[in-house]
Motif scaffolding. Sequence first.
Motif, PDB file in Angstrom:
ATOM      1  N   SER A 155       8.950  -6.803 -46.465  1.00  0.00           N
ATOM      2  CA  SER A 155       8.286  -7.363 -45.325  1.00  0.00           C
ATOM      3  C   SER A 155       9.453  -8.149 -44.534  1.00  0.00           C
TER       4      SER A 155
ATOM      5  N   LYS B  37       9.579 -10.768 -43.019  1.00  0.00           N
ATOM      6  CA  LYS B  37       9.204 -12.138 -42.650  1.00  0.00           C
ATOM      7  C   LYS B  37       9.359 -12.846 -44.174  1.00  0.00           C
TER       8      LYS B  37
ATOM      9  N   SER C  91      -1.324 -20.337 -44.270  1.00  0.00           N
ATOM     10  CA  SER C  91       0.052 -20.215 -43.589  1.00  0.00           C
ATOM     11  C   SER C  91       0.159 -21.703 -42.719  1.00  0.00           C
TER      12      SER C  91
ATOM     13  N   ALA D  31      -1.527 -11.211 -40.422  1.00  0.00           N
ATOM     14  CA  ALA D  31      -0.717 -10.450 -39.471  1.00  0.00           C
ATOM     15  C   ALA D  31      -1.070  -9.121 -38.904  1.00  0.00           C
TER      16      ALA D  31
ATOM     17  N   THR E 160       0.290 -14.633 -27.878  1.00  0.00           N
ATOM     18  CA  THR E 160       1.662 -15.093 -28.298  1.00  0.00           C
ATOM     19  C   THR E 160       1.731 -16.623 -27.431  1.00  0.00           C
TER      20      THR E 160
ATOM     21  N   GLN F 199       7.839 -11.429 -38.151  1.00  0.00           N
ATOM     22  CA  GLN F 199       6.649 -10.398 -38.251  1.00  0.00           C
ATOM     23  C   GLN F 199       6.499  -9.253 -37.876  1.00  0.00           C
ATOM     24  N   GLY F 200       5.851  -8.236 -38.850  1.00  0.00           N
ATOM     25  CA  GLY F 200       5.509  -7.050 -38.276  1.00  0.00           C
ATOM     26  C   GLY F 200       6.914  -5.825 -38.599  1.00  0.00           C
TER      27      GLY F 200
ATOM     28  N   ARG G 102       0.189 -21.020 -39.037  1.00  0.00           N
ATOM     29  CA  ARG G 102      -0.949 -20.717 -38.247  1.00  0.00           C
ATOM     30  C   ARG G 102      -1.996 -22.071 -38.233  1.00  0.00           C
TER      31      ARG G 102
ATOM     32  N   ALA H  73       3.935  -7.729 -33.589  1.00  0.00           N
ATOM     33  CA  ALA H  73       4.099  -8.750 -34.476  1.00  0.00           C
ATOM     34  C   ALA H  73       2.902  -9.800 -34.342  1.00  0.00           C
ATOM     35  N   ARG H  74       2.066  -9.624 -33.493  1.00  0.00           N
ATOM     36  CA  ARG H  74       1.126 -10.697 -33.242  1.00  0.00           C
ATOM     37  C   ARG H  74       0.227 -10.843 -34.627  1.00  0.00           C
ATOM     38  N   ASP H  75      -0.530 -12.060 -34.538  1.00  0.00           N
ATOM     39  CA  ASP H  75      -1.561 -12.448 -35.655  1.00  0.00           C
ATOM     40  C   ASP H  75      -2.603 -11.777 -34.958  1.00  0.00           C
TER      41      ASP H  75
ATOM     42  N   PRO I  14       4.136 -15.522 -33.471  1.00  0.00           N
ATOM     43  CA  PRO I  14       4.452 -15.200 -34.939  1.00  0.00           C
ATOM     44  C   PRO I  14       5.340 -15.567 -35.597  1.00  0.00           C
TER      45      PRO I  14
END
Length: 310
Positions: free
Chosen positions: A81, A83, A130, A171, A190, A199-200, A133, A104-106, A195
């Motif tokens: 991953s 990230k 996190s 994620a 976003t 991420q993603g 977050r 890529a979003r949470d 993100p």
Amino acid sequence: MRTVTVGTRGSTLALSQTRWVVERLKEQWPETEFRIQTITTKGDKNRASLQSMAKAGDKGFWIKEIQDALLAKSIDIAVHSLKDLPTEQTEGLDIASIPKRADARDVLVGAEGFKSLADLPQGARIGTSSVRRRAFLKAFRPDLQVIPVRGNIETRMAAVASDDYDAVILAGAGLIRTDQRHRADEFVSTDILLPAPGQGALALEVRADDDLIAEVAYAINDAVTDDRITAEREFLAGLGAGCLAPVGAFATVKGDLLTLEGWVGAVDGSEVIKATTSGDASECADLGAELAEDMLSQGAQRLIEMAKED
Ligand SMILES: NCc1[nH]cc(CCC(=O)O)c1CC(=O)O
């Protein structure tokens, strides 16, 4: 025909995304045989002390053993991953390929009746470990209680079914790549949660001197994803921060124009520094470095240090 060994962690997510990578590689190299080998990392063995390892500067806890296996030639390609991969490149290894990024979003996964961040009741209990977050959630809604929830996707999804949380944030890519997209109640904008850098996205890492394997991996590189991730990671590196900092970065590309947004937050949400830059996508690395400088001049360093003391 030779066999290429692809190594990854043994988690459901790591295996799902590695199977996805191997399918893409097989389409490009139908004559080549690929096999998957799983490797246990320090992060897998010792989840409880992740935060203390991070503070001690041990950034590679998800990947060190996998990189060692590459160097020892027991695997040929490592799937990470992105990230989780430190911004400093490891001696003797190269990122040969960055495949097409997932969303890529949470996402918010809520308990019964809790379907969006904006509509959660006053004081709702949100699970996430996190700091990024936490910082951005508290800035959006100071009334929310952010409660740590450690573990892999399965453990964090199970937390929503317990009485201890009203929702968890994950994620989206993790759910997508494990065929659980339907369990996401909201892909969080976003504008609310920027993100994490990378991420993603996935990274295929190889030995720096193995040109043949690098060519195999590069066949599934996605140029646009590559530019976006380069901008986001140069930004993170320019801040002198790692994947456990309260830092968000999100790049988009339209035609030749790359736009990079960066946020650095106070862990308690009392402050979020935000900045945006754009320019030609071929300048992606410089755009990231410039945005980092801009934000350092606005006091980002203080917020990053604050998170380490938290
Ligand atoms: N830090 C753990 C981690 N590393 C990558 C992902 C998800 C997949 C991705 O972002 O590519 C996750 C889980 C999460 O943040 O919910």
